[in-house]
Design an enzyme around this catalytic site. Sequence first.
Site, PDB file in Angstrom:
ATOM      1  N   GLY A 141     -17.346  14.574   6.626  1.00  0.00           N
ATOM      2  CA  GLY A 141     -16.276  13.914   7.352  1.00  0.00           C
ATOM      3  C   GLY A 141     -16.719  12.542   7.788  1.00  0.00           C
ATOM      4  N   ASP A 261     -13.506  16.008  25.352  1.00  0.00           N
ATOM      5  CA  ASP A 261     -12.662  16.060  24.160  1.00  0.00           C
ATOM      6  C   ASP A 261     -12.691  17.468  23.581  1.00  0.00           C
ATOM      7  OD1 ASP A 261     -10.913  15.117  22.340  1.00  0.00           O
ATOM      8  OD2 ASP A 261     -12.389  14.147  21.063  1.00  0.00           O
TER       9      ASP A 261
END
Lengths: 910, 340
Positions: A141, A261
């Site tokens: 990613g 997060d």
Amino acid sequence: MEMDSNSNSDSNSNGGGGVAESDSGAEDLVESDSGWRPKHLLFTPYSPPTQTQTKSQSLRVVVRRPLVARLTKDIIETYQICNPQFRYSEELNPKRYLTTPSIGVLNDGFDNVNSDLILNVNYVLINLETQRRYIVKDVLGHGTFGQVAKCWAPDTSSFVAVKIIKNQTAYYQQALVEVSILTTLNKKYDPEDKHHVVRIYDYFVYQRHLCISFELLDSNLYELIKMNQFRGLSLSIVRLFSKQILHGLALLKDAGIIHCDLKPENILLCTGVDTTDLLKFSLGLPLFPGASEFDLLRRMIEILGGQPPDYLLKEAKNTNKFFKCIGSVHNIENGEVSAGIRSAYQALTEEEYEARELKKPSVGKEYFNHMNLEAIVTNYPYRKNLAKEDIIKESQIRLALIDFLRGLVEFDPAKRWSPFQASKHPFVTGEPFTCPYKPPPETPRLPVAQNIRVDHHPGGGHWFAAGLSPNIPGRNRVAMHNSPHFQVVPYAHTNSYGSIGSYGSYNDSTGLGSSYGSYGDTNSMYAYFSPVGPSGMNMHVPGNVSVLGSSPDSRRRIVHYSHGNGIGISPSAGNFAPLPLGTSPSQFTPPSSYGQVSAGSPGHYGPTSPARGSCHGSPLGKMAAVSQFNRRKGWAYPGGSHSQDSSSTNWQGQSADGTSSSQTEGNSQLLGNSPSHPLSNSNAARWKHHGGGSGISAGYPAIQSVPGFFALGSNMQYSHTGVTHDKQENSLALPDPGDWDPNYSDELLLQEDGSDLNCIATEFSKAMDLGSAEPSVEQGRFSHISGTSQRPNGPLQSFSRLEMGSVPSDAAHAGYSHLVSKPSHLMPHASQSSPSRLGQQHQRYSHGRPIAAVRGSDWNPMKVQPPPSGYNSGTGNSSFGSSMSWGNPGSIEPLYLLFEHCYLSPLVMD
Amino acid sequence: MENTTQESHLRSENSVTYESPYPLYSMALSSSSSQSRTRNHRIAVGSFIEEYANRVDLLSFDAETLTLTAHPELSFDHPYPPTKLMFHPSSVQKSFDVLASSGDYLRLWEVRDTSIEPISVLNNSKTSEFCAPLTSFDWNDVEPKRIGTSSIDTTCTVWDIEKGVVETQLIAHDKEVYDLAWGEARVFASVSADGSVRIFDLRDKEHSTIIYESPQPDTPLLRLAWNKQDLRYMATILMDSNKVVILDIRSPTTPVAELERHRASVNAIAWAPQSYRHICSAGDDTQALIWELPTVAGPSGIDPMSMYSAGAEINQLQWSAAQPDWISIAFANKMQLLKV
């Protein structure tokens, strides 16, 4: 395996069965739908090798390589044998670039236009220091930070995930913070990898890129949900995931880290999950699929049926954007509204919002048709073909889920459950859900943390905490603001304690016990008291002990826990003792922990003296333990008994004291004495270490006093003394807040041990603690407790005020404490060393810093409470002031920011 | 026909054997009877000689008379041992057959009744001094102008043999590619030293789908066979393993079955051309095993239906659609046709 076939499964048997069958018999076997089946001509029915065959087979040595291997794997060698001139070079293989764009523009052509290192398959990243090699195999990613590559590490013969940070200073620095946080979490808080935090293996700079090697995990939770077409996951999986996430969060809390997060994408799965098992429950949709802030808030208010408490709205900076004030500000300030019935704020309607903001709020699609939480969960369709009893079973689980969610999405942070508390919910534990869950007093832990702060002082000493209490008055006022909440809450008393809310509930049930917890937090004494109260003798014993002992116990417990946990405890002890305490106790051993604690605690105390940290923790621990006991057994007694048993060795002696003390409870003097004795003994040494000896002594008295409201008075005094001591220490040790930041960041960046930072932090925290929070908390709590039981006595005038104020303050503390606690976690990082509280802490102590960690946690609370300011003024301003400032700005929000930037690494799910 | 018909040494009604002067590895059966006047099928066998010069011999097989006839006039030299031989997949009657071989390059040969001529050498190498040997290739039977090759340079190359140009070259794997098999006109799969089975679709060359990875990272996968009767299934073998791994492309990463009854490493696999449930495997244990895939695997694993033991390690196995009743194997310097 499964092959689509129309033929009978009988055909499966042909393998084994064929042995005994003749050819014709074999043909009787079911035919595949193609109708073809091999005849037994040259091929004969399969017969497993006999033993002799196996033997002879095993003796067969095949020297040559199969030709298929010589023309694939070994084809180069084969070609070179055939043709000595044959040459081949992998260098000429076409490169498969994994990075786009793959054109080298920056960094001498190594980086593309985005400052990403241009990777191709088999690109080798090298840690030049260790010569460890990472062979890039794929890119998993990429993001703003850089890329994540799947790499083969020949050293360990394993795959790892290497995060390759962009070659830009900002990302580099940020990534260093992540390294620091994760390293701390891994090594200090979770050395045995039991808390579902991703492991960091290595980091280095290659081609001007910071590279961080992590354990390679599977896909993330979002992908899993997506894979299931957003139909949600089964309740059992939700439970499993919840449990692990909460475990991870509890650790973060211990470490003072806020994960800014937390979302499905950041929760990675350890191994492939059998997706067929997944479908079923859980909405598979966000509960609040808000399209904008307004929409989100609207949905929350609608689904949850309620809104944030006024005290939050009053302070929140964006309140005016979404709410209109319909009540009296004066009332708000006085905290009268909160008790109230009606909020002073009302959410804006869409039209009002539009009029005020001059734009129409974007509103998302309605998935739930204006249902509230209960309806959403209850009405979610059941799986088809579910047996009736299963439906009943699941409906029960759903009720538990509703209760669980309610506690998690509580608007009031003071009442919202901590990870630890949530992890004990029947929905998570799988226990039958019979009635609304009342979380264990972990909250107290938070408070404890605050208490701990006190402890720090005491850490010099808990005692100091007592000392702090004197300050309380100021805090009380401050607290007052908060207090409204508390007042409103029936539990207020309990609530006030900590996050008290939970306590309150406990307290209610246990009464003393809970209060103890909170008390305990501040002063071990308290805990004792409460125990004493409830359990009477037993409790008392523990209690007394606890004062000295209890806190010790708790500490011990904590320590034990830590021992048990390894990471958890030690860290907690050091940094967060409070948290650890809370957790550890709650988690398991409360009973045993008691015993252990006691045993350990003495040691801890002694050792810890450093204890400040540990002491802090211990109180908490006790608190937690107590609460647990209470819950489980319903009474503090059990706990007491446990403690006695376990503690028997060292503690028994103390416990005896404790008992006496407990009895004393009634008698402030006794308590004071007994506690003081034990405390003095153990503490003395410890305190000496700290250098806050005087403080300690003071603290003890305070504790004693605590039991008796009188104590408060005494505490005040003590606290003053203690505080002063602490302050001095702190002031000396503590750098300016300003200094902090740089140091902190630096250390975070690269140092594994932020001891220095920690120290600083701790010191600050200490200062903070001393000044504000603890006193107030204690007093408040005490007052509450006392108020409930003893008010007549305790409530001395000062008390009464204290109570009022304190209660609120507690509440505030509670809320804050939560916040604070988190920040404190951060601190802990710095204090990482804390884990090994005893050993390390000592060292730290020697440094003087160790304490800081604990303090750090305290800090937050302090900050939270406005009172601190009062404190500051009252006590050593400078020290406090600095600390305060920290707390306020730094403690909560700054930390947040930090972490946000930090990208806390994702949690790991097993 | 030549008069120098060479009868097989071993001959029964169920088998026929050809003995070559040298060890054999590659082997191909023609898909059509190219000769209008006989029903004979051509068979090509390639030598494994540790010299630059290797041989490819052509035989014809008459299933009626169970006779194998060698055609020395059709033999030709081949650089390096051919890694694979294959006849043109079309069953359309033509006056000549086309044989492809892989080694240093992909070569096409025109096989006539009495002569054989090279058609082309397909070389995609940019440099003259190096070549990346081809480990295998597959002829697309839906689109016979397509041949895909696998190379140790980590690529797969798809040729348009009619035009003699590269249709596409994909960096298919992270390591050497060892085998390749077409599923559809534009879909092929490949196996590699990186231990993965990947499926490629020429319509989306940016992506491949990994449907299997060997349990031990980087354990090479040597061979791949796609079940032409049921394209959901394919089979692969691992280096130095006695396992045949059966994959279902619908359930990536997890094999639907592992066939573990060989007692030494498996060297070759071939799906039955007439049944989607049967597969044959052969290996160093000298055995060829025929398996029927069950609907449900038993706890103790899957036993083969039947077995045949050759006299030596079996290196090659072909099960031709043109001769579904015959399995051909190669071991030592023998090629043997077995009736099933």
